[in-house]
Design a protein around this motif. Structure first.
Motif, PDB file in Angstrom:
ATOM      1  N   THR A   1       1.775   4.137   1.249  1.00  0.00           N
ATOM      2  CA  THR A   1       1.297   2.750   0.647  1.00  0.00           C
ATOM      3  C   THR A   1       0.004   2.930   0.306  1.00  0.00           C
ATOM      4  N   THR A   2      -0.977   1.423   0.099  1.00  0.00           N
ATOM      5  CA  THR A   2      -1.669   1.331  -0.132  1.00  0.00           C
ATOM      6  C   THR A   2      -2.329   0.132   0.022  1.00  0.00           C
ATOM      7  N   TRP A   3      -3.101   0.088   1.161  1.00  0.00           N
ATOM      8  CA  TRP A   3      -3.648  -1.386   2.088  1.00  0.00           C
ATOM      9  C   TRP A   3      -4.947  -2.231   1.019  1.00  0.00           C
ATOM     10  N   VAL A   4      -4.491  -2.853   0.440  1.00  0.00           N
ATOM     11  CA  VAL A   4      -5.883  -3.695  -0.161  1.00  0.00           C
ATOM     12  C   VAL A   4      -6.234  -5.246   0.530  1.00  0.00           C
ATOM     13  N   THR A   5      -6.856  -5.752   0.501  1.00  0.00           N
ATOM     14  CA  THR A   5      -7.215  -7.290   1.167  1.00  0.00           C
ATOM     15  C   THR A   5      -9.001  -7.371   0.792  1.00  0.00           C
ATOM     16  N   ARG A   6      -9.049  -8.956  -0.023  1.00  0.00           N
ATOM     17  CA  ARG A   6      -9.767  -9.388  -0.254  1.00  0.00           C
ATOM     18  C   ARG A   6     -10.896  -9.452   0.068  1.00  0.00           C
ATOM     19  N   THR A   7     -11.279  -9.570   2.142  1.00  0.00           N
ATOM     20  CA  THR A   7     -12.828  -8.921   2.633  1.00  0.00           C
ATOM     21  C   THR A   7     -12.673  -7.502   3.306  1.00  0.00           C
ATOM     22  N   GLU A   8     -13.239  -7.195   3.582  1.00  0.00           N
ATOM     23  CA  GLU A   8     -13.303  -6.175   4.896  1.00  0.00           C
ATOM     24  C   GLU A   8     -12.740  -6.693   5.650  1.00  0.00           C
ATOM     25  N   PRO A   9     -11.956  -5.829   6.571  1.00  0.00           N
ATOM     26  CA  PRO A   9     -11.082  -6.225   7.887  1.00  0.00           C
ATOM     27  C   PRO A   9     -12.430  -5.571   9.073  1.00  0.00           C
TER      28      PRO A   9
ATOM     29  N   GLN B   1       0.837  -4.083  11.188  1.00  0.00           N
ATOM     30  CA  GLN B   1       1.875  -4.357  11.916  1.00  0.00           C
ATOM     31  C   GLN B   1       3.041  -4.004  10.757  1.00  0.00           C
ATOM     32  N   LEU B   2       3.257  -4.285   9.693  1.00  0.00           N
ATOM     33  CA  LEU B   2       4.336  -4.180   8.657  1.00  0.00           C
ATOM     34  C   LEU B   2       3.085  -3.005   7.769  1.00  0.00           C
ATOM     35  N   LEU B   3       2.512  -2.875   7.419  1.00  0.00           N
ATOM     36  CA  LEU B   3       1.859  -1.633   6.842  1.00  0.00           C
ATOM     37  C   LEU B   3       1.904  -0.235   8.160  1.00  0.00           C
ATOM     38  N   ASP B   4       1.496  -0.910   9.589  1.00  0.00           N
ATOM     39  CA  ASP B   4       1.980   0.360  10.403  1.00  0.00           C
ATOM     40  C   ASP B   4       3.389   1.208   9.737  1.00  0.00           C
ATOM     41  N   GLU B   5       4.777  -0.130   9.966  1.00  0.00           N
ATOM     42  CA  GLU B   5       5.965   0.281  10.238  1.00  0.00           C
ATOM     43  C   GLU B   5       6.122   0.926   8.508  1.00  0.00           C
TER      44      GLU B   5
ATOM     45  N   HIS C   1       6.202   3.683  -3.233  1.00  0.00           N
ATOM     46  CA  HIS C   1       5.250   3.099  -3.226  1.00  0.00           C
ATOM     47  C   HIS C   1       5.163   1.910  -2.993  1.00  0.00           C
ATOM     48  N   VAL C   2       4.576   1.805  -1.674  1.00  0.00           N
ATOM     49  CA  VAL C   2       4.153   0.177  -1.247  1.00  0.00           C
ATOM     50  C   VAL C   2       3.142  -0.204  -1.282  1.00  0.00           C
ATOM     51  N   VAL C   3       2.887  -1.644  -2.310  1.00  0.00           N
ATOM     52  CA  VAL C   3       1.151  -1.913  -1.898  1.00  0.00           C
ATOM     53  C   VAL C   3       1.322  -2.935  -1.104  1.00  0.00           C
ATOM     54  N   VAL C   4       0.315  -3.378   0.258  1.00  0.00           N
ATOM     55  CA  VAL C   4       0.863  -4.382   1.053  1.00  0.00           C
ATOM     56  C   VAL C   4      -0.852  -5.271   0.515  1.00  0.00           C
ATOM     57  N   VAL C   5      -0.994  -6.272   0.835  1.00  0.00           N
ATOM     58  CA  VAL C   5      -2.235  -7.481   0.651  1.00  0.00           C
ATOM     59  C   VAL C   5      -1.973  -8.103   1.580  1.00  0.00           C
ATOM     60  N   GLY C   6      -2.937  -8.387   1.735  1.00  0.00           N
ATOM     61  CA  GLY C   6      -3.494  -9.017   3.366  1.00  0.00           C
ATOM     62  C   GLY C   6      -4.254  -8.499   4.160  1.00  0.00           C
ATOM     63  N   GLY C   7      -4.778  -8.992   5.863  1.00  0.00           N
ATOM     64  CA  GLY C   7      -5.980  -7.629   6.400  1.00  0.00           C
ATOM     65  C   GLY C   7      -5.273  -8.813   7.366  1.00  0.00           C
ATOM     66  N   GLY C   8      -4.244  -9.980   8.088  1.00  0.00           N
ATOM     67  CA  GLY C   8      -4.478 -10.470   8.721  1.00  0.00           C
ATOM     68  C   GLY C   8      -3.163  -9.363   9.766  1.00  0.00           C
ATOM     69  N   ILE C   9      -2.353 -10.502  11.045  1.00  0.00           N
ATOM     70  CA  ILE C   9      -2.124  -9.359  12.268  1.00  0.00           C
ATOM     71  C   ILE C   9      -0.398  -9.032  11.629  1.00  0.00           C
TER      72      ILE C   9
ATOM     73  N   LEU D   1      -4.766   3.183   7.685  1.00  0.00           N
ATOM     74  CA  LEU D   1      -5.950   2.118   7.392  1.00  0.00           C
ATOM     75  C   LEU D   1      -6.480   2.063   6.720  1.00  0.00           C
ATOM     76  N   HIS D   2      -6.632   3.299   5.689  1.00  0.00           N
ATOM     77  CA  HIS D   2      -7.606   3.207   4.421  1.00  0.00           C
ATOM     78  C   HIS D   2      -7.776   2.241   3.645  1.00  0.00           C
ATOM     79  N   ARG D   3      -8.631   1.412   4.085  1.00  0.00           N
ATOM     80  CA  ARG D   3      -8.528  -0.171   3.168  1.00  0.00           C
ATOM     81  C   ARG D   3      -9.126   0.148   2.083  1.00  0.00           C
ATOM     82  N   LEU D   4      -8.497  -0.842   1.017  1.00  0.00           N
ATOM     83  CA  LEU D   4      -9.254  -0.602  -0.800  1.00  0.00           C
ATOM     84  C   LEU D   4      -9.711  -2.583  -0.886  1.00  0.00           C
TER      85      LEU D   4
END
Length: 367
Positions: free
Chosen positions: A206-214, A195-199, A183-191, A267-270
């Motif tokens: 995966t779990t996707w987390v960002t500081r601000t809402e993308p 791209q890496l989250l998709d791959e 299980h991979v936690v991807v941190v960051g909201g940039g391009i 792309l469900h962001r936390l």
């Protein structure tokens, strides 16, 4: 005082090659009037280190260098070629065609002022660039194009040192296959993050987390959007503030690949977690996510440590910039930073190379 060259260009990426091209157009000669140095083993700037899955079909865009188009260097059927091979090939042909004579592998360790007796001076007439393999290079002016690739940024989070799994930055990413079954936690909201989250989400959970809402946008990113984004970043550096993120201004374009990732639920962001534990991450409300990998897609910072003795930064950590395209350091006009602030994009780097070459040669009375 004698110098080795009038100008030194540090870095042979998009910005440095653009500067070299325009210096030649102004009548300056490589290895006589100016010198370009680069730390990498071959042409290509940071492109040569990109992950293999980043191809010409998935990359955001490769902008042409001045005087030679990228497309004319591509063989037929190379649309899906890895960017890490296609772009360096383009840069190599470019350097040869315009005879830029880039000197490799030369790393500039520190740049400082010196007076005639060798003692430090406040903005003295000569800049000494101390290198690891070419001695000290003495110049009158400097165009710095070191970019950001060598300075990956990972924010501090409580408990990071206790994590029993693997932590890596985008800088070190190679392929999604190595994360299969973890299980991979991807941190960051940039391009790069999306791209890496998709791959990765295609081979494992995966779990996707960002500081601000993308912010996603369906419309293409047009010229007016680009100018608006650059204007906001330029305003920051002209006021001496650290450059902001371009994505924070432009948003993320929702293309077909990202729509497919959205359909998969990737792309469900936390929001950002509160701290890291040995086997995962925990939020402030107590919720927990088990993880074996944390991928920090948290961007880069300008690689300017070698300029620290010149004391260019203000109290807030930014550098006050001036000049037509905000490439000139306000407190020391002998120094231009390209690939910093509004010129961090590839198209911005082209324009900045031209502006820096013209303004610095005028300031020093060259050409």
């Amino acid at each position: 005082m004698p110098t080795d060259f009038d100008l030194l260009v540090i870095g042979a990426g998009q910005a440095g090659l653009s500067a070299g091209y325009h210096l030649r157009r102004l009548g300056l000669r490589p290895e006589q009037d100016f010198l370009i140095v680069d730390h990498a083993p071959g042409p290509g700037g940071a492109w040569q280190f990109r992950w293999p899955s980043l191809t010409l079909t998935t990359v955001n865009r490769v902008h042409d260098l001045p005087g030679m188009s990228f497309a004319e260097t591509l063989p037929p059927g190379s649309e899906s070629a890895p960017a890490a091979t296609a772009v360096p090939h383009y840069y190599e042909l470019y350097e040869k065609h315009f005879d830029l004579r880039v000197r490799r592998q030369v790393s500039v360790k520190v740049v400082c002022d010196r007076t005639e007796d060798g003692s430090p001076a406040e903005h003295g007439p000569i800049l000494n660039a101390e290198t690891d393999s070419a001695g000290t290079i003495r110049v009158r002016g400097l165009i710095n194009g070191t970019g950001t690739w060598e300075h990956p940024f990972i924010p501090r989070y409580r408990g990071a040192e206790t994590f029993a799994g693997r932590q890596l930055h985008t800088h070190d990413y190679r392929t999604a296959a190595e994360f299969a079954g973890k299980h991979v936690v991807v941190v960051g909201g940039g391009i790069s993050a999306v791209q890496l989250l998709d791959e990765i989400s295609q081979v494992t959970s995966t779990t996707w987390v960002t500081r601000t809402e993308p912010i996603f946008r369906d419309a293409s990113f047009g010229p007016e959007d680009g100018r608006a984004a650059v204007a906001k970043v330029e305003d920051r550096v002209r006021r001496g503030l650290p450059p902001g993120s371009v994505v924070s201004v432009t948003g993320l374009r929702l293309d077909d690949r990202l729509r497919a990732a959205q359909t998969r639920g990737a792309l469900h962001r936390l929001p950002m977690f509160d701290h890291i534990e040995p086997d995962g991450v925990r939020w402030a409300d107590g919720s927990f996510q088990h993880a074996e990998v944390i991928l920090w897609a948290t961007g880069f910072r300008s690689a300017l440590d070698h300029l620290a003795p010149l004391r260019l930064r203000g109290p807030g950590g930014g550098i006050t910039m001036t000049g037509r395209l905000a490439t000139q350091v306000a407190t020391d006009p002998r120094i231009h930073l390209i690939g910093y602030g509004p010129s961090a994009s590839t198209i911005g780097a082209n324009r900045a190379g031209r502006a820096a070459a013209a303004e610095l040669t005028t300031y020093l009375g060259l050409g």
